[in-house]
Design an enzyme around this catalytic site. Structure first.
Site, PDB file in Angstrom:
ATOM      1  N   LYS A 107       0.817  -1.204   0.000  1.00 11.04           N
ATOM      2  CA  LYS A 107       0.000   0.000   0.000  1.00 11.04           C
ATOM      3  C   LYS A 107       0.856   1.261   0.000  1.00 11.04           C
ATOM      4  O   LYS A 107       0.553   2.246  -0.663  1.00 11.04           O
ATOM      5  CB  LYS A 107      -0.880  -0.034   1.260  1.00 11.04           C
ATOM      6  CG  LYS A 107      -2.272   0.472   1.088  1.00 11.04           C
ATOM      7  CD  LYS A 107      -3.114   0.162   2.328  1.00 11.04           C
ATOM      8  CE  LYS A 107      -3.809  -1.176   2.209  1.00 11.04           C
ATOM      9  NZ  LYS A 107      -4.516  -1.578   3.445  1.00 11.04           N
ATOM     10  N   LYS A 151      28.744 -12.960 -22.376  1.00 10.54           N
ATOM     11  CA  LYS A 151      27.312 -13.064 -22.076  1.00 10.54           C
ATOM     12  C   LYS A 151      26.480 -12.706 -23.299  1.00 10.54           C
ATOM     13  O   LYS A 151      26.876 -11.898 -24.142  1.00 10.54           O
ATOM     14  CB  LYS A 151      26.932 -12.173 -20.892  1.00 10.54           C
ATOM     15  CG  LYS A 151      27.027 -10.676 -21.165  1.00 10.54           C
ATOM     16  CD  LYS A 151      26.434  -9.835 -20.032  1.00 10.54           C
ATOM     17  CE  LYS A 151      24.973  -9.511 -20.214  1.00 10.54           C
ATOM     18  NZ  LYS A 151      24.663  -8.609 -21.328  1.00 10.54           N
ATOM     19  N   ASP A 152      25.301 -13.319 -23.343  1.00  9.00           N
ATOM     20  CA  ASP A 152      24.312 -12.946 -24.348  1.00  9.00           C
ATOM     21  C   ASP A 152      23.879 -11.506 -24.162  1.00  9.00           C
ATOM     22  O   ASP A 152      23.931 -10.964 -23.041  1.00  9.00           O
ATOM     23  CB  ASP A 152      23.054 -13.830 -24.198  1.00  9.00           C
ATOM     24  CG  ASP A 152      23.102 -15.067 -25.088  1.00  9.00           C
ATOM     25  OD1 ASP A 152      23.914 -15.107 -26.024  1.00  9.00           O
ATOM     26  OD2 ASP A 152      22.299 -15.982 -24.830  1.00  9.00           O
ATOM     27  N   ASP A 153      23.431 -10.910 -25.234  1.00  9.03           N
ATOM     28  CA  ASP A 153      22.702  -9.643 -25.134  1.00  9.03           C
ATOM     29  C   ASP A 153      21.385  -9.943 -24.405  1.00  9.03           C
ATOM     30  O   ASP A 153      20.737 -10.951 -24.691  1.00  9.03           O
ATOM     31  CB  ASP A 153      22.435  -9.128 -26.553  1.00  9.03           C
ATOM     32  CG  ASP A 153      22.040  -7.661 -26.572  1.00  9.03           C
ATOM     33  OD1 ASP A 153      21.666  -7.120 -25.515  1.00  9.03           O
ATOM     34  OD2 ASP A 153      22.112  -7.063 -27.650  1.00  9.03           O
ATOM     35  N   GLU A 154      20.983  -9.067 -23.491  1.00 11.16           N
ATOM     36  CA  GLU A 154      19.773  -9.368 -22.713  1.00 11.16           C
ATOM     37  C   GLU A 154      18.501  -9.302 -23.557  1.00 11.16           C
ATOM     38  O   GLU A 154      17.458  -9.817 -23.152  1.00 11.16           O
ATOM     39  CB  GLU A 154      19.654  -8.433 -21.493  1.00 11.16           C
ATOM     40  CG  GLU A 154      19.023  -7.069 -21.758  1.00 11.16           C
ATOM     41  CD  GLU A 154      20.017  -6.083 -22.363  1.00 11.16           C
ATOM     42  OE1 GLU A 154      21.171  -6.468 -22.634  1.00 11.16           O
ATOM     43  OE2 GLU A 154      19.623  -4.915 -22.574  1.00 11.16           O
ATOM     44  N   GLY A 184      29.186   1.133 -21.692  1.00 11.40           N
ATOM     45  CA  GLY A 184      30.123   2.137 -22.176  1.00 11.40           C
ATOM     46  C   GLY A 184      31.524   2.000 -21.622  1.00 11.40           C
ATOM     47  O   GLY A 184      32.267   2.978 -21.541  1.00 11.40           O
ATOM     48  N   GLY A 237      30.987  -4.195 -24.107  1.00 11.24           N
ATOM     49  CA  GLY A 237      30.427  -4.608 -25.393  1.00 11.24           C
ATOM     50  C   GLY A 237      31.168  -3.910 -26.505  1.00 11.24           C
ATOM     51  O   GLY A 237      32.123  -4.445 -27.085  1.00 11.24           O
ATOM     52  N   GLY A 238      30.758  -2.656 -26.757  1.00  9.09           N
ATOM     53  CA  GLY A 238      31.429  -1.864 -27.782  1.00  9.09           C
ATOM     54  C   GLY A 238      32.921  -1.699 -27.523  1.00  9.09           C
ATOM     55  O   GLY A 238      33.713  -1.604 -28.459  1.00  9.09           O
TER      56      GLY A 238
END
Lengths: 400, 400
Positions: A88, A163-166, A327, A349-350
């Site tokens: 609540k 890891k996989d991309d989510e 990033g 990643g990049g």
């Protein structure tokens, strides 16, 4: 005493918090009090919420109140506890749930990580440096061959985890079980070449009731770890994956959708609780979150608070790996290691795929950066060609 | 075309939204675009996000952008869709997800309510007025006998439904199955006395993987309906309860914890989507939410937007009953019926139990108010003693 103490931050004038706190302590437990007969008060006392503390000076016009909710009021599961402490109340104007403290007896109902930082280090064969993880990129609409090439390049660069991309779900081009099987085969091949074992975290997705069976089957097919978008499901579902002895795989919690609950300054749940304490309690071996440095960024004090919840001791639970993300490029490695020490996973990643020499060079550049920081050598003085190229690219403001 | 169109509200200067929208459309689907070879662009085109619309004048310094996400990018379940459209984005500063539009083919994967408003009216035997619901009060720490007395009094007052308190879990004093069995027995008894059938919504709680079996067993034991704290679990779990043919009971979605996602003005998910469209899609027969009038209140336009999503036609789904709640007393019935017409459930806790004549009189007062509004009679002119007493109490500012 068996209880959960919830701390809330909310606006109000000085002198107004005690009444508010008493109202919550009663309203969310036994309901009414002063109009009850003495005998009933005695019987209900052990169910009554208690104002544990009030801080009227948490900020300009802002206070913090802590309410203790007796353990006998709810079953020992997070859906019941969230409903009690912020059911609540979450609907009631401006109020943020900033912490929950569980008494020891209640903590015992939660499993914590199966592997934890030490267990993951053993699986990865890495003792004394941050782990390095990279992420598949641009895989939507691509086939298995495309992913295989990416996986091979990433592994050859010496990353510890991929890891996989989510946002890659079970799909006809790259079905879940095929990803698991191919990942296993390719990482075995790279290990034969290089001697280095890279682990692959496959994205466990689909309908809730099918997850456990999919996870068990993934383990049989040789999966190393499971990526899981826990906040698009629930913390209790993560906990059930952790508790299932037939799964037994490392669990990597992705923060997708976590911001819907934690990002607002004056509403919802604090990041330190949502991505920190809760993920450790329910059994994530890794918690990903935006670093303070990248494209999608959290504030540094939020990030450090998450990290503390994941790793502080003493704790009834093993430690969860903090994984600052988004990033990240090699030039940020000194900052990350200053913030998190060696007990983190550097996740890019990049920053891996964007290397002019490709993902393999991208991984090598990160490994060179990590070794340099460990050795106390400024990155600019490192001889490694891959790191030099990376620093040159990203110091110009390129995006990791 | 098979797609979900997500609309976001976010801050920005005029002229800045197109670039932002293009960045989201690419970043959350195929990743990169302009640097891809022509052939790959052709292959990936059907996976690429599309900017569907941009409104730069949604408010002072605020714009709305709509992005279409191709259906082939995700599996047809809400965890996948939430991860796609608001996974990473939820973590990215100030942005609110205000709507999702599903193409017809995607909508077909969701069940909608099993009963809907018309089906519930048949079960309750009430055709042409709002339904009246009351809530157990102060039941934590109490035993079955206490609940039985409350249930009998509420039913005798002529309420159509009684629901558990959402913070009552499975517990030794009032175990779940015992509540079901006793509820059935008592409501059968009252029906024999009065001829009126009251339905009881029991709170389905516990660990996620146990819910369906508990719900099936509850049905076998004679449960009328299930109350469910869906937002402490997940929408997908609600949907799985709905889809299970061995459960087949009306589902009442409680908004506990919904505010953690929907209450912030500039973050999270809009109430109309969270408590409106999603609950109807996934199969809630009832959606409870704070009315604009009570102690815990939403703004009127939010409430009406929720209600529209629950009941608008044409729709592939049956209608979900809007249940404006919290602090409702009989004096508010004219306001509620003006806002929601006859197609709502009037839901009261304190407004029933707090009646000086007890819960039975409290129910009667509400029934008298509803009949008066239907007949176009001002409440002050009604002869009913119970209503007169209620109006006198709550017009003085008493709390419903």
């Amino acid at each position: 005493m068996s209880e959960v103490i919830a701390t809330y931050r909310l606006p109000g004038a000085k002198g107004s918090f005690e009444k508010k706190a008493e109202g919550i302590a009663l309203g969310l437990t036994v309901g009414s009090w002063t109009d009850l007969p003495q005998l009933e008060q005695e019987q209900l006392l052990k169910f009554k919420g208690r104002v544990a503390s009030i801080n009227e000076e948490a900020g300009e016009g802002v206070g913090e109140i802590s309410i203790a909710y007796p353990g006998r009021n709810y079953s020992n599961d997070l859906p019941a506890i969230l409903t009690t402490v912020f059911g609540k109340l979450s609907l009631d104007g401006q109020v943020k749930l900033i912490n929950l403290e569980f008494s020891d007896d209640l903590n015992r109902h939660y499993p914590g990580p199966r592997y934890g930082i030490e267990g993951i280090r053993e699986l990865a064969g890495v003792k004394d440096r941050p782990l390095l993880m990279s992420i598949f990129k641009g895989v939507i609409g691509r086939d298995l061959a495309y992913m295989e090439d990416q996986l091979r390049a990433q592994a050859r660069g010496g990353v510890d985890l991929v890891k996989d991309d989510e946002i890659l779900f079970d799909n006809p081009l790259t079905p879940f079980y095929e990803r698991v099987k191919n990942g296993r085969r390719i990482l075995d091949e790279v290990q034969q070449e290089t001697g280095k074992r890279t682990l692959y975290a496959v994205n466990l997705t689909g309908r809730t009731s099918e997850l456990r069976e999919k996870a068990r089957r993934a383990r049989e097919l040789g999966a190393d770890a499971l990526l899981f978008n826990v906040f698009s499901y629930s913390l209790d579902v993560l906990q059930e994956l952790r508790e299932d002895e037939n799964i037994g795989l490392p669990l990597m919690a992705h923060p997708a959708f976590a911001g819907a609950v934690a990002q607002a300054p004056h509403h919802g749940v604090a990041y330190s609780l949502w991505l920190g304490k809760f993920l450790r309690m329910t059994g994530a071996d890794f918690s990903l979150f935006p670093s303070p440095y990248g494209s999608v960024a959290l504030e540094k004090d939020q990030v450090l608070a998450i990290s503390r919840e994941l790793t502080d001791e003493p704790s009834p639970f093993k430690k969860t790996f903090p994984v600052p993300s988004a990033g990240i490029h090699p030039g940020l490695v000194p900052h990350l290691m200053e913030d998190f020490g060696e007990g983190c996973v550097i996740n890019a990643g990049g920053g891996v795929h964007g290397h002019p020499g490709g993902a393999e060079s991208g991984g090598l550049a990160f490994r060179q950066a990590i070794e340099a920081v460990k050795a106390g050598i400024p990155l600019e003085e490192v001889q490694g060609e891959e790191l030099r190229v990376a620093l040159s690219l990203w110091s110009k403001g390129g995006k990791g």
